[in-house]
Design an enzyme around this catalytic site. Structure first.
Site, mmCIF file in Angstrom:
data_model
loop_
_atom_site.group_PDB
_atom_site.id
_atom_site.type_symbol
_atom_site.label_atom_id
_atom_site.label_comp_id
_atom_site.label_asym_id
_atom_site.label_seq_id
_atom_site.Cartn_x
_atom_site.Cartn_y
_atom_site.Cartn_z
ATOM 1 N N GLY A 160 0.988 -1.062 0.071
ATOM 2 C CA GLY A 160 0.195 -0.040 0.114
ATOM 3 C C GLY A 160 0.916 1.235 0.025
ATOM 4 N N GLU B 125 12.564 -4.401 -5.225
ATOM 5 C CA GLU B 125 11.437 -4.402 -5.988
ATOM 6 C C GLU B 125 11.742 -4.484 -7.508
ATOM 7 O OE1 GLU B 125 8.412 -1.615 -5.146
ATOM 8 O OE2 GLU B 125 6.916 -2.250 -6.901
ATOM 9 N N ASN C 290 9.206 4.151 -16.076
ATOM 10 C CA ASN C 290 10.403 4.130 -16.526
ATOM 11 C C ASN C 290 11.180 5.438 -16.870
ATOM 12 O OD1 ASN C 290 10.186 1.296 -16.428
ATOM 13 N ND2 ASN C 290 10.872 0.864 -18.392
ATOM 14 N N GLU C 291 10.069 6.433 -17.313
ATOM 15 C CA GLU C 291 10.586 7.841 -17.182
ATOM 16 C C GLU C 291 11.483 8.224 -15.946
ATOM 17 O OE1 GLU C 291 7.507 6.714 -17.713
ATOM 18 O OE2 GLU C 291 7.283 6.948 -20.148
HETATM 19 C C1 LIG Z 1 -0.564 -2.977 -12.848
HETATM 20 C C2 LIG Z 1 0.025 -2.015 -11.817
HETATM 21 C C3 LIG Z 1 0.155 -2.318 -10.511
HETATM 22 C C4 LIG Z 1 0.781 -1.695 -9.500
HETATM 23 N N1 LIG Z 1 0.927 -2.013 -8.192
HETATM 24 C C5 LIG Z 1 1.063 -1.248 -6.916
HETATM 25 C C6 LIG Z 1 1.168 -1.946 -5.862
HETATM 26 O O1 LIG Z 1 0.993 -3.190 -5.495
HETATM 27 N N2 LIG Z 1 1.077 -0.994 -4.835
HETATM 28 C C7 LIG Z 1 1.312 0.305 -5.102
HETATM 29 O O2 LIG Z 1 1.502 0.957 -3.952
HETATM 30 N N3 LIG Z 1 1.296 0.905 -6.044
HETATM 31 C C8 LIG Z 1 1.147 0.256 -7.382
HETATM 32 N N4 LIG Z 1 1.069 0.601 -8.394
HETATM 33 C C9 LIG Z 1 1.013 2.240 -8.822
HETATM 34 C C10 LIG Z 1 2.390 2.603 -9.344
HETATM 35 O O3 LIG Z 1 3.593 2.546 -8.542
HETATM 36 C C11 LIG Z 1 2.008 3.826 -9.946
HETATM 37 O O4 LIG Z 1 1.177 3.708 -10.992
HETATM 38 C C12 LIG Z 1 3.402 4.736 -10.591
HETATM 39 O O5 LIG Z 1 4.149 4.974 -9.495
HETATM 40 C C13 LIG Z 1 3.054 5.929 -11.245
HETATM 41 O O6 LIG Z 1 2.268 6.684 -10.861
HETATM 42 P P1 LIG Z 1 0.816 7.204 -11.240
HETATM 43 O O7 LIG Z 1 0.119 6.440 -11.724
HETATM 44 O O8 LIG Z 1 0.370 8.195 -10.347
HETATM 45 O O9 LIG Z 1 1.480 8.265 -12.484
HETATM 46 P P2 LIG Z 1 2.080 9.686 -12.506
HETATM 47 O O10 LIG Z 1 2.763 9.797 -11.424
HETATM 48 O O11 LIG Z 1 0.841 10.702 -12.433
HETATM 49 O O12 LIG Z 1 2.552 9.640 -14.070
HETATM 50 C C14 LIG Z 1 1.951 10.073 -15.110
HETATM 51 C C15 LIG Z 1 3.048 9.955 -16.114
HETATM 52 O O13 LIG Z 1 3.979 11.121 -15.841
HETATM 53 C C16 LIG Z 1 5.331 10.857 -15.944
HETATM 54 N N5 LIG Z 1 5.998 11.466 -14.695
HETATM 55 C C17 LIG Z 1 5.707 11.787 -13.599
HETATM 56 N N6 LIG Z 1 6.721 12.288 -12.798
HETATM 57 C C18 LIG Z 1 7.690 12.654 -13.849
HETATM 58 C C19 LIG Z 1 8.978 12.889 -13.741
HETATM 59 N N7 LIG Z 1 9.504 13.543 -12.459
HETATM 60 N N8 LIG Z 1 10.016 13.083 -14.815
HETATM 61 C C20 LIG Z 1 9.582 12.302 -15.972
HETATM 62 N N9 LIG Z 1 8.270 11.920 -16.159
HETATM 63 C C21 LIG Z 1 7.385 12.009 -15.064
HETATM 64 C C22 LIG Z 1 5.284 9.146 -15.621
HETATM 65 O O14 LIG Z 1 6.453 8.653 -16.035
HETATM 66 C C23 LIG Z 1 4.030 9.004 -16.357
HETATM 67 O O15 LIG Z 1 4.303 8.905 -17.715
HETATM 68 C C24 LIG Z 1 0.929 -0.193 -9.490
HETATM 69 C C25 LIG Z 1 0.683 0.493 -10.827
HETATM 70 C C26 LIG Z 1 0.166 -0.545 -11.929
HETATM 71 C C27 LIG Z 1 -0.175 0.086 -13.348
#
Ligand SMILES: Cc1cc2nc3c(=O)[nH]c(=O)nc-3n(C[C@H](O)[C@H](O)[C@H](O)COP(=O)(O)OP(=O)(O)OC[C@H]3O[C@@H](n4cnc5c(N)ncnc54)[C@H](O)[C@@H]3O)c2cc1C
Length: 401
Positions: free
Chosen positions: A129, A247, A387-388
Site C-alpha cells: 500500500g 522491487e 521508466n521515465e
Molecule cells: C499494474 C500496476 C500495478 C501496481 N501495483 C502497485 C502496488 O501493488 N502498490 C502500490 O502502491 N502501487 C502500485 N502501482 C502504482 C504505481 O507504482 C504507480 O502507477 C506509478 O508509480 C506511477 O504513478 P501514477 O500512476 O500516479 O502516474 P503519475 O505519477 O501521475 O505519472 C504520469 C506520467 O507522468 C510521468 N512523470 C511523472 N513524474 C515525472 C517526472 N518527475 N519526470 C518524468 N516523467 C514523469 C510518468 O512517467 C507517467 O508517464 C501499480 C501500478 C500498476 C499500473
C-alpha cells in the site's frame, strides 16, 4: 560466476530437474502456462509455494538462518533456468522478494519471528500500500494519515493500484505521520496484520485484460497498534527506498525471457507465412527475433554480473537500469507474440484463461495467452516507479559522478 559444466553443478541441476518434473500438480503446471503478468494465478501459485517450502526451496536468496538455501550463485542460476524451462508459475513477489527481505534487514526480532514463517510458507500474502490517487511518481506527497491515539494509530485515507489486495491477508503501507518540514520526513512504514480491519474496504479494479488484479483500498478510522511500525516514526521514507531496491533490481529474469524466445520460435514454426513455408523462415521475422535474442543475452550478462556482485552493478543506478531493461524487453516480446498469433489473439477468452476451465480455448495456448500478456505488459513500465522516472534517476546519478 562460473556455469561451466562441473560434476557437482550438473548433479544439482539433475536434482532440481527431477523435483520440478515430479512435484508440481497438473493445475500448478497449467497455472504456469497461463501466467500473463508478474502475478501468476493466485491459488495454484500459493499451492506451489507450499510444496517448495516443504522442500526448503521457497526463498533461495534469503539468509540460511531465516530459511534460505545457502546455495552458491551458480546453483541459484541453475535453479532459475530449470524453473523457467518448465513454465512453472513464478512465486508471488511481495512477500518473498520485498517485505521478507525488508523485515530481515530492518525489522525487530519480534517482527522477524512473527512474520517471516508465514511469508515463507505462503500462509500470509502481503499487498503493497504505497500509491494513492495523486501520489504515484511523487510518492512522498502521500496523504493517507496515521494519527496517534493511545497505543494505536488511527488511519484515514486511501490507496490505489494495490495489487492483489483482495487476495492478501496482510499489508505493508506508507502513512503520513507528520506534516511538518520536508514531505519525505513525515512518512512512517506500517505492517498491517489484517486486511479486514473494521473501517477498511477493498474494491478490485478490472484491468485492460479484463482481470481483477489491482485494487483501491479505503481506510476510515482504522486502528492498528503502534508496534506495527517498522523503524522509527517519520523514518518510513528511508525504509521504503530500501525496499524499492529489491522491487526494481536483483532479479534473475533472463531464463524466463529465453523461454519466451523459445516459445515464440516454436509458435512461428507452426504459423504459415503468407509467402509460403512457416513464419520462422521469414527473414524479417528472423531479424526481429534475432534482435530480441541479442538483447536478452545482454540482460542475462548484466544479471549475472549483478549476482556476482561485480562493482559496476553496485552502482545505485543499477536497480533502475535493470528495471528499464527487463520491462521494455518484456513488452517487445509480447508484441512479437501478438504478431505471430495474429487475428487468433483477438478473441477475449477470459473463461478459458482460468486454470482448470471447462471452456475450451479457441486456438492454441500460445494464441490464448498472447493478448492478455501483451495487455498486462503495458503496465510493467509504469509500476515499481515509471521508466521515465527511472531514466531521470539514472541521469541524476550519473550527473553526480
Ligand atoms: C499494474 C500496476 C500495478 C501496481 N501495483 C502497485 C502496488 O501493488 N502498490 C502500490 O502502491 N502501487 C502500485 N502501482 C502504482 C504505481 O507504482 C504507480 O502507477 C506509478 O508509480 C506511477 O504513478 P501514477 O500512476 O500516479 O502516474 P503519475 O505519477 O501521475 O505519472 C504520469 C506520467 O507522468 C510521468 N512523470 C511523472 N513524474 C515525472 C517526472 N518527475 N519526470 C518524468 N516523467 C514523469 C510518468 O512517467 C507517467 O508517464 C501499480 C501500478 C500498476 C499500473
Amino acid at each position: 560466476m562460473n556455469l561451466d559444466q562441473n560434476p557437482e553443478l550438473e548433479a544439482f541441476r539433475a536434482e532440481v530437474a527431477e523435483f520440478f518434473d515430479t512435484a508440481p500438480t497438473e493445475a500448478i503446471r497449467e497455472a504456469g502456462r497461463r501466467t500473463t503478468s508478474a502475478f501468476a494465478p493466485f491459488d495454484e501459485t500459493i499451492a506451489w509455494q507450499r510444496i517448495l517450502n516443504d522442500k526448503g526451496w521457497a526463498a533461495p536468496g534469503w539468509p540460511v538462518e531465516y530459511g534460505g538455501t545457502g546455495w552458491s550463485i551458480e546453483q541459484r542460476y541453475v535453479f532459475s533456468e530449470e524453473y523457467a524451462r518448465r513454465d512453472l508459475p513464478p512465486l508471488l513477489p511481495n512477500g518473498l522478494k520485498m517485505i521478507g527481505p525488508l523485515i530481515i534487514d530492518k525489522g525487530s526480532e519480534e517482527q522477524k519471528k512473527r512474520y517471516l514463517p508465514g511469508i515463507l510458507s505462503g500462509d500470509d500474502y502481503w499487498t503493497q500500500g504505497y500509491s494513492e490517487p495523486g501520489s504515484g511518481s511523487d510518492l512522498a506527497s502521500l496523504r493517507c494519515a496515521a494519527v496517534r491515539d493511545g497505543d494505536d494509530y488511527v488511519i484515514n485515507g486511501s490507496k490505489i493500484w494495490t495489487t492483489l489486495a483482495h487476495r492478501a491477508n496482510r499489508m505493508f503501507m506508507l502513512v503520513r505521520t507528520s506534516t511538518e518540514g520536508r514531505k519525505q520526513a513525515g512518512i512512517s512504514f506500517l505492517l498491517l496484520d489484517r486486511t479486514d480491519y473494521p473501517g477498511m474496504e477493498i474494491r478490485p479494479i478490472v484491468n485492460l485484460a479484463g482481470e481483477e488484479e489491482q485494487c483501491e483500498v479505503f481506510f476510515e478510522n482504522v486502528r492498528v497498534p503502534q508496534s506495527s511500525r517498522v523503524g522509527e516514526e517519520n523514518d518510513g521514507w528511508a525504509i521504503s527506498k530500501h525496499l524499492l531496491t529489491y522491487e526494481r533490481g536483483a532479479n534473475v529474469t533472463a531464463p524466463q525471457m529465453w523461454r519466451r524466445v523459445q516459445r515464440i520460435r516454436e509458435a512461428a514454426q507452426a504459423a504459415p507465412s503468407p509467402y509460403g513455408g512457416s513464419l520462422a523462415d521469414d527473414p524479417v521475422f528472423q531479424r526481429d527475433l534475432g534482435e530480441l535474442a541479442a538483447d536478452v543475452a545482454s540482460l542475462e550478462h548484466v544479471e549475472k554480473l549483478a549476482l556476482s556482485g561485480h562493482p559496476f552493478t553496485r552502482d545505485i543506478a543499477m536497480p533502475s537500469m535493470n528495471k528499464i531493461l527487463g520491462t521494455e524487453l518484456t513488452q517487445r516480446l509480447t508484441v512479437m507474440m501478438t504478431r505471430i498469433a495474429g487475428v487468433a489473439a483477438l478473441p477475449r477468452q477470459l473463461e478459458a484463461m482460468e486454470v482448470g476451465a471447462a471452456a475450451e480455448p479457441l486456438g492454441s495456448e500460445f494464441e490464448l495467452t498472447a493478448m492478455p500478456w501483451y495487455l498486462n505488459s503495458r503496465a510493467t513500465t509504469i509500476y515499481a516507479g515509471t521508466n521515465e522516472v527511472q531514466r531521470d534517476l539514472i541521469a541524476r546519478t550519473l550527473g553526480r559522478h
